[in-house]
Design an enzyme around this catalytic site. Sequence first.
Site, PDB file in Angstrom:
ATOM      1  N   GLY A 129      22.796  14.462 -29.633  1.00 26.77           N
ATOM      2  CA  GLY A 129      22.237  14.926 -28.360  1.00 26.77           C
ATOM      3  C   GLY A 129      22.835  14.178 -27.189  1.00 26.77           C
ATOM      4  O   GLY A 129      23.032  14.738 -26.104  1.00 26.77           O
ATOM      5  N   ALA A 130      23.157  12.903 -27.416  1.00 21.01           N
ATOM      6  CA  ALA A 130      23.710  12.106 -26.329  1.00 21.01           C
ATOM      7  C   ALA A 130      25.090  12.627 -25.929  1.00 21.01           C
ATOM      8  O   ALA A 130      25.456  12.597 -24.759  1.00 21.01           O
ATOM      9  CB  ALA A 130      23.775  10.641 -26.737  1.00 21.01           C
ATOM     10  N   GLY A 167       0.828  -1.206   0.000  1.00 23.70           N
ATOM     11  CA  GLY A 167       0.000   0.000   0.000  1.00 23.70           C
ATOM     12  C   GLY A 167       0.860   1.253   0.000  1.00 23.70           C
ATOM     13  O   GLY A 167       1.984   1.277  -0.507  1.00 23.70           O
ATOM     14  N   GLY A 168       0.331   2.297   0.642  1.00 25.06           N
ATOM     15  CA  GLY A 168       1.049   3.569   0.692  1.00 25.06           C
ATOM     16  C   GLY A 168       2.375   3.449   1.421  1.00 25.06           C
ATOM     17  O   GLY A 168       3.246   4.315   1.304  1.00 25.06           O
TER      18      GLY A 168
HETATM   19  C1  HXC Z   1      -3.187  -4.723  11.705  1.00 26.83           C
HETATM   20  C2  HXC Z   1      -2.115  -6.524  10.765  1.00 26.83           C
HETATM   21  C3  HXC Z   1      -1.950  -5.807   9.555  1.00 26.83           C
HETATM   22  C4  HXC Z   1      -2.445  -4.476   9.492  1.00 26.83           C
HETATM   23  C5  HXC Z   1      -1.086  -7.749   9.310  1.00 26.83           C
HETATM   24  N1  HXC Z   1      -1.575  -7.729  10.557  1.00 26.83           N
HETATM   25  N2  HXC Z   1      -1.319  -6.587   8.668  1.00 26.83           N
HETATM   26  N3  HXC Z   1      -2.716  -5.990  11.811  1.00 26.83           N
HETATM   27  N4  HXC Z   1      -3.055  -3.974  10.576  1.00 26.83           N
HETATM   28  N5  HXC Z   1      -2.296  -3.711   8.378  1.00 26.83           N
HETATM   29  C6  HXC Z   1      -1.534  -8.787  11.563  1.00 26.83           C
HETATM   30  C7  HXC Z   1      -2.410  -9.959  11.198  1.00 26.83           C
HETATM   31  O1  HXC Z   1      -3.737  -9.735  11.578  1.00 26.83           O
HETATM   32  C8  HXC Z   1      -1.753 -11.075  11.999  1.00 26.83           C
HETATM   33  O2  HXC Z   1      -2.175 -10.979  13.332  1.00 26.83           O
HETATM   34  C9  HXC Z   1      -0.301 -10.719  11.956  1.00 26.83           C
HETATM   35  O3  HXC Z   1      -0.230  -9.329  11.626  1.00 26.83           O
HETATM   36  C10 HXC Z   1       0.475 -11.477  10.908  1.00 26.83           C
HETATM   37  O4  HXC Z   1      -0.232 -11.360   9.673  1.00 26.83           O
HETATM   38  P1  HXC Z   1      -0.529 -12.635   8.740  1.00 26.83           P
HETATM   39  O5  HXC Z   1      -1.557 -12.226   7.777  1.00 26.83           O
HETATM   40  O6  HXC Z   1      -0.789 -13.831   9.590  1.00 26.83           O
HETATM   41  O7  HXC Z   1       0.882 -12.848   8.062  1.00 26.83           O
HETATM   42  P2  HXC Z   1       1.193 -13.266   6.577  1.00 26.83           P
HETATM   43  O8  HXC Z   1       0.384 -14.455   6.193  1.00 26.83           O
HETATM   44  O9  HXC Z   1       2.661 -13.386   6.485  1.00 26.83           O
HETATM   45  O10 HXC Z   1       0.721 -12.041   5.666  1.00 26.83           O
HETATM   46  C11 HXC Z   1       1.330 -10.797   5.785  1.00 26.83           C
HETATM   47  C12 HXC Z   1       0.548  -9.735   4.968  1.00 26.83           C
HETATM   48  C13 HXC Z   1      -0.929  -9.739   5.387  1.00 26.83           C
HETATM   49  C14 HXC Z   1       0.686 -10.040   3.472  1.00 26.83           C
HETATM   50  C15 HXC Z   1       1.225  -8.395   5.229  1.00 26.83           C
HETATM   51  O11 HXC Z   1      -1.008  -9.717   6.820  1.00 26.83           O
HETATM   52  C16 HXC Z   1      -1.682  -8.591   4.826  1.00 26.83           C
HETATM   53  O12 HXC Z   1      -2.088  -8.625   3.656  1.00 26.83           O
HETATM   54  N6  HXC Z   1      -1.887  -7.572   5.659  1.00 26.83           N
HETATM   55  C17 HXC Z   1      -2.621  -6.397   5.247  1.00 26.83           C
HETATM   56  C18 HXC Z   1      -1.849  -5.577   4.274  1.00 26.83           C
HETATM   57  C19 HXC Z   1      -2.555  -4.293   3.916  1.00 26.83           C
HETATM   58  O13 HXC Z   1      -3.450  -4.302   3.111  1.00 26.83           O
HETATM   59  N7  HXC Z   1      -2.211  -3.234   4.664  1.00 26.83           N
HETATM   60  C20 HXC Z   1      -2.811  -1.956   4.525  1.00 26.83           C
HETATM   61  C21 HXC Z   1      -2.145  -1.332   3.299  1.00 26.83           C
HETATM   62  S1  HXC Z   1      -2.747   0.267   3.020  1.00 26.83           S
HETATM   63  P3  HXC Z   1      -2.420 -12.241  14.254  1.00 26.83           P
HETATM   64  O14 HXC Z   1      -2.909 -11.692  15.552  1.00 26.83           O
HETATM   65  O15 HXC Z   1      -3.416 -13.120  13.548  1.00 26.83           O
HETATM   66  O16 HXC Z   1      -1.114 -12.919  14.360  1.00 26.83           O
HETATM   67  C22 HXC Z   1      -1.644   1.197   3.790  1.00 26.83           C
HETATM   68  C23 HXC Z   1      -1.974   2.631   3.727  1.00 26.83           C
HETATM   69  C24 HXC Z   1      -0.773   3.434   3.952  1.00 26.83           C
HETATM   70  O17 HXC Z   1      -0.709   0.772   4.330  1.00 26.83           O
HETATM   71  C25 HXC Z   1      -1.158   4.812   3.659  1.00 26.83           C
HETATM   72  C26 HXC Z   1       0.013   5.648   3.488  1.00 26.83           C
HETATM   73  C27 HXC Z   1      -0.348   6.840   2.651  1.00 26.83           C
END
Ligand code: HXC
Length: 513
Positions: free
Chosen positions: A403-404, A168-169
Amino acid sequence: MKDNRIPFQKYACRQEQLATQYNWEYFSKQHQKGKLTAKERIEILFDEGSFEEIDAFVKPAGNITTNVYGDGVICGHGKINGRKVFAFAQDFTFMGGSLGAVHADKIMKVQDMAHSMGHPIIGLIDSGGARIQEGIASLAGYAGIFHRNVKSSGVIPQISVILGPAAGGAVYSPALTDFIFMTRQTAYMFVTGPDIVKEVLNEEINSEDLGGASIHSSKSGVANFIYDDEENTLLGVRKLLQYLPSNNVDFPPAPIQDAIAPDNPQKLGIIIPEEANIPYDMIDIIQNIIDKNSFFEISENFAGNIITGLARLQNKVIGIVANQPKVLAGVLDINSAEKGARFVRFCDAFNIPLLVLEDVPGFLPGSDQEHSGIIRRGAKLLYAFSEATIPKITVIVRKAYGGAYIVMNSKNMGGDFNFAWPTAEIAVMGPEGAVKILYRKELAQSKNAEELKAQLITDYKENIANPYIADEKGYVDEVIAPANTRPKLISAFDALENKFMEKSAKKHGNIPL
Ligand code: HXC
C-alpha cells in the site's frame, strides 16, 4: 534597543501626543524576558525602511481609557526580499497584546488587503488572548480573523510566528495558517494553560513542557520551524518566503543566486547500502540531486520517517516528499502520513511541483497505529497525492512495497513521471515475508530450510520485486542510473511546465480528516 511606540508613519502634528506614550518600564520587562518589542520585530522581518504602518493612531474601543495609540498591534505592509508582504505584530507591552474589537479590526483590515491584493501575510503573535474587559467583542474579533484565515487558505501564503504566549482559542488563527514558527523558551501555545490543567486533571506541568516550541516542533507537529532566538526566527521567515509565490496564481520568485549543481553526480550511486535492511540518510540523496545549498526542510523534528521540504532544481522551486530510511526504516505511520499530506496540499495550492523520493517498506503495523486511526490518517496522504494537479514525479530508489508503494505517488495514482533506480524493489511485500507465505510448506519440509529460503529470496528479487518488470509493464516510465537523476528530473519537470488538468465542477472533495 529602540522604543517601539512611535508609529512608523510619523505625522508631525501627532509628535507631541506621542511623547506621552512612552512607558519604558514595559519595554524593559519585555527585554528582560528575552523578547523583542513589536517594532523591533517588524524591523528585523522587513527590508530596511520598507514598512508602512496603517491604523497607527486608533484607540481601544469602549471604556478603556489610554493615551497610547494603536490598540496593541502594529499593522501594515512592506517588502521582504524585495516583494510585498502584509503583517501584523501584537504588542505585549499594551494590555498583554490582548485582542479587543479595534485590535481585531486592524488585523482583519490587513487580512482583507493581503487577500484582495494577492500578497502573503505574516502574523507576529505575542498575546494574552481575548481581551477580558471587552468580553464578547473580543470573541467576535477572533471569529472574524479565523474566517479570513480560512478564506485566504490556498489563496495567499499565511505564516504565523509565535514569539510569546498564544493561549486559548487564540491558537486557532495560527493553526489555520500554512506555517508556524516558534522561538525556544519564550513562545508557547496551548488551548488550556497549566492552571486549568492542574485544576481539571490535577496534573502539574509548566508552560514550556505543555506547549513550548520543543514540544510543538517534535511531539504535536503544530510548529513547523523553531529557532533559538527571535532574530533567527524572523530571518527564518524571510528565508521561507524566498521559496513561495505571492499567491495561488503566481509562481515562486527567481533565486537570489544562480543554480550550482552538486559536485559529483556519481555519489548517488554509492549511497544505497548493499544490504536492503541497512539504513542510510535520504538527505544525502536529496543534496546530490538539487541545486547546492537550496534545501529548506519543513517540520524537521516531527515524524522524521518522512522528509518534507522546499528546494530548487535548476533554479526552479520544487517541493520534496521523501521517505527517510534512517528513522523507523522509513515506514508510513499516522504522523508521517499527516505531515506528508499537509505539505502535498500546500504545494498543490501554490503551484509548487513535487518530487517524491521513495524508499518505503510499508505501513507501521500494530494496535497503537490501528487504534490511533492509521486507516483514516494514512488515507490523507493517499488523497492528497491523488487530488494534486501540480507536476508530480516519483523516483523509487529502493523499497516500494504494498500500500505504501501505491500511496507515494505511484503511476496509477496520477504520477506524471515515475522513475526507478536499478536498486528498486517494487512488490506487494518484502522478500522475507513473501517467501514465508508462498513457500511455507516447502520450507517446513526442507532439510536445508535456510539455504532454500535464501535461494527463494534471490529468485523473488530477480523475478518479482525487480524494477525492470515494473518498467516492462509501464508502471515505471524508465529505470534510470542514479548519476543521471538530476538531468532526468530537470527534463521531466521541463516537460511538465505546461501541464494542464481540468478541475471537476464539484464543490470540494471530502478528504478523510
Ligand atoms: C486583558 C490581559 C490579558 C487578557 C494579559 N493581560 N492577558 N488583559 N485581557 N486576556 C494584561 C495583564 O493584566 C497585564 O496588565 C499585562 O497584560 C501583562 O500580563 P502579565 O500577566 O503581567 O504578564 P505575564 O506574567 O507575562 O503573563 C502573560 C500571560 C497571562 C500568561 C498571557 O497574562 C495570562 O495568563 N493572561 C490570560 C490568558 C488567557 O487566559 N486569555 C484568555 C484566553 S481565552 P497590567 O496592567 O498588569 O500590566 C481566549 C478566547 C479566544 O483567548 C476565543 C477564540 C475563539
